[in-house]
Motif scaffolding. Structure first.
Motif, PDB file in Angstrom:
ATOM      1  N   ARG A  35      77.785  67.952   9.712  1.00 55.04           N
ATOM      2  CA  ARG A  35      77.689  67.762  11.161  1.00 55.04           C
ATOM      3  C   ARG A  35      77.230  66.343  11.523  1.00 55.04           C
ATOM      4  N   LEU A  36      77.627  65.391  10.711  1.00 61.39           N
ATOM      5  CA  LEU A  36      77.235  64.000  10.911  1.00 61.39           C
ATOM      6  C   LEU A  36      78.465  63.111  11.046  1.00 61.39           C
ATOM      7  N   CYS A  37      78.346  62.084  11.843  1.00 60.29           N
ATOM      8  CA  CYS A  37      79.414  61.083  11.989  1.00 60.29           C
ATOM      9  C   CYS A  37      78.805  59.699  11.833  1.00 60.29           C
ATOM     10  N   ASP A  38      78.149  59.478  10.719  1.00 59.24           N
ATOM     11  CA  ASP A  38      77.465  58.214  10.471  1.00 59.24           C
ATOM     12  C   ASP A  38      77.365  58.026   8.970  1.00 59.24           C
ATOM     13  N   LYS A  39      76.920  56.888   8.551  1.00 58.10           N
ATOM     14  CA  LYS A  39      76.631  56.640   7.152  1.00 58.10           C
ATOM     15  C   LYS A  39      75.260  55.994   7.072  1.00 58.10           C
ATOM     16  N   GLY A  40      74.697  55.975   5.916  1.00 57.52           N
ATOM     17  CA  GLY A  40      73.422  55.295   5.744  1.00 57.52           C
ATOM     18  C   GLY A  40      72.299  56.211   5.328  1.00 57.52           C
ATOM     19  N   PHE A  91      68.746  53.189   0.796  1.00 59.99           N
ATOM     20  CA  PHE A  91      69.010  52.927   2.207  1.00 59.99           C
ATOM     21  C   PHE A  91      67.678  52.562   2.846  1.00 59.99           C
ATOM     22  N   HIS A  92      67.679  51.540   3.674  1.00 64.48           N
ATOM     23  CA  HIS A  92      66.429  51.080   4.278  1.00 64.48           C
ATOM     24  C   HIS A  92      66.506  51.014   5.792  1.00 64.48           C
ATOM     25  N   GLY A  93      67.066  52.032   6.412  1.00 66.22           N
ATOM     26  CA  GLY A  93      67.004  52.237   7.852  1.00 66.22           C
ATOM     27  C   GLY A  93      67.899  51.396   8.720  1.00 66.22           C
ATOM     28  N   HIS A  94      68.366  52.008   9.772  1.00 64.42           N
ATOM     29  CA  HIS A  94      68.931  51.323  10.927  1.00 64.42           C
ATOM     30  C   HIS A  94      68.599  52.170  12.154  1.00 64.42           C
ATOM     31  N   GLN A  95      69.342  53.232  12.477  1.00 64.18           N
ATOM     32  CA  GLN A  95      68.933  54.086  13.597  1.00 64.18           C
ATOM     33  C   GLN A  95      67.747  54.971  13.229  1.00 64.18           C
ATOM     34  N   VAL A  96      67.668  55.341  11.973  1.00 66.95           N
ATOM     35  CA  VAL A  96      66.583  56.192  11.489  1.00 66.95           C
ATOM     36  C   VAL A  96      65.624  55.300  10.708  1.00 66.95           C
ATOM     37  N   PRO A  97      64.392  55.136  11.182  1.00 64.46           N
ATOM     38  CA  PRO A  97      63.456  54.217  10.513  1.00 64.46           C
ATOM     39  C   PRO A  97      62.842  54.828   9.252  1.00 64.46           C
ATOM     40  N   VAL A  98      63.654  54.972   8.228  1.00 64.14           N
ATOM     41  CA  VAL A  98      63.192  55.598   7.000  1.00 64.14           C
ATOM     42  C   VAL A  98      63.893  54.918   5.817  1.00 64.14           C
ATOM     43  N   SER A  99      63.198  54.844   4.710  1.00 63.73           N
ATOM     44  CA  SER A  99      63.803  54.336   3.482  1.00 63.73           C
ATOM     45  C   SER A  99      64.051  55.517   2.555  1.00 63.73           C
ATOM     46  N   MET A 100      65.206  55.496   1.901  1.00 63.26           N
ATOM     47  CA  MET A 100      65.556  56.555   0.960  1.00 63.26           C
ATOM     48  C   MET A 100      66.108  55.932  -0.303  1.00 63.26           C
ATOM     49  N   ARG A 101      65.886  56.623  -1.387  1.00 64.63           N
ATOM     50  CA  ARG A 101      66.448  56.220  -2.677  1.00 64.63           C
ATOM     51  C   ARG A 101      67.010  57.461  -3.341  1.00 64.63           C
TER      52      ARG A 101
END
Length: 101
Positions: free
Chosen positions: A6-11, A85-95
């Motif tokens: 249910r997503l239309c984004d990447k990152g 990933f180090h955030g753009h719309q969502v201020p979170v970092s993920m590995r």
């Protein structure tokens, strides 16, 4: 994502739909018709691959490496992939660490 999960984004969503993107290449004299390989490659590996394909010298100190030896069947890679990933719309970092399983 094109609607997956249910997503239309990447990152910020490190699902397989973002990590397992097919890489399709044919280099005459290097690849064999119809051959498929399962190793992970990174898009930053393209720069040294293009340089080597063109006969240039690959700069030292890169985190990337040419995938031509892999495409020729002269090398293999670990069956593990690292992503971040180090955030753009969502201020979170993920590995993520991803294996074939």
């Amino acid at each position: 994502m094109l609607g997956a999960h249910r997503l239309c984004d990447k990152g910020p969503y490190l699902y397989d739909e973002l990590l397992r993107v097919p890489f399709i290449a044919r280099i005459p004299g290097t690849t064999r018709a119809g051959e498929r390989r399962q190793e992970w490659v990174y898009n930053f590996d393209l720069m040294p691959t293009f340089i080597e394909t063109g006969g240039g010298n690959i700069p030292t100190g890169l985190d990337a490496s040419s995938i031509l030896p892999l495409m020729r069947g002269e090398a293999s890679r670990e069956e593990v992939m690292f992503g971040e990933f180090h955030g753009h719309q969502v201020p979170v970092s993920m590995r993520v660490i991803r294996t074939a399983d």
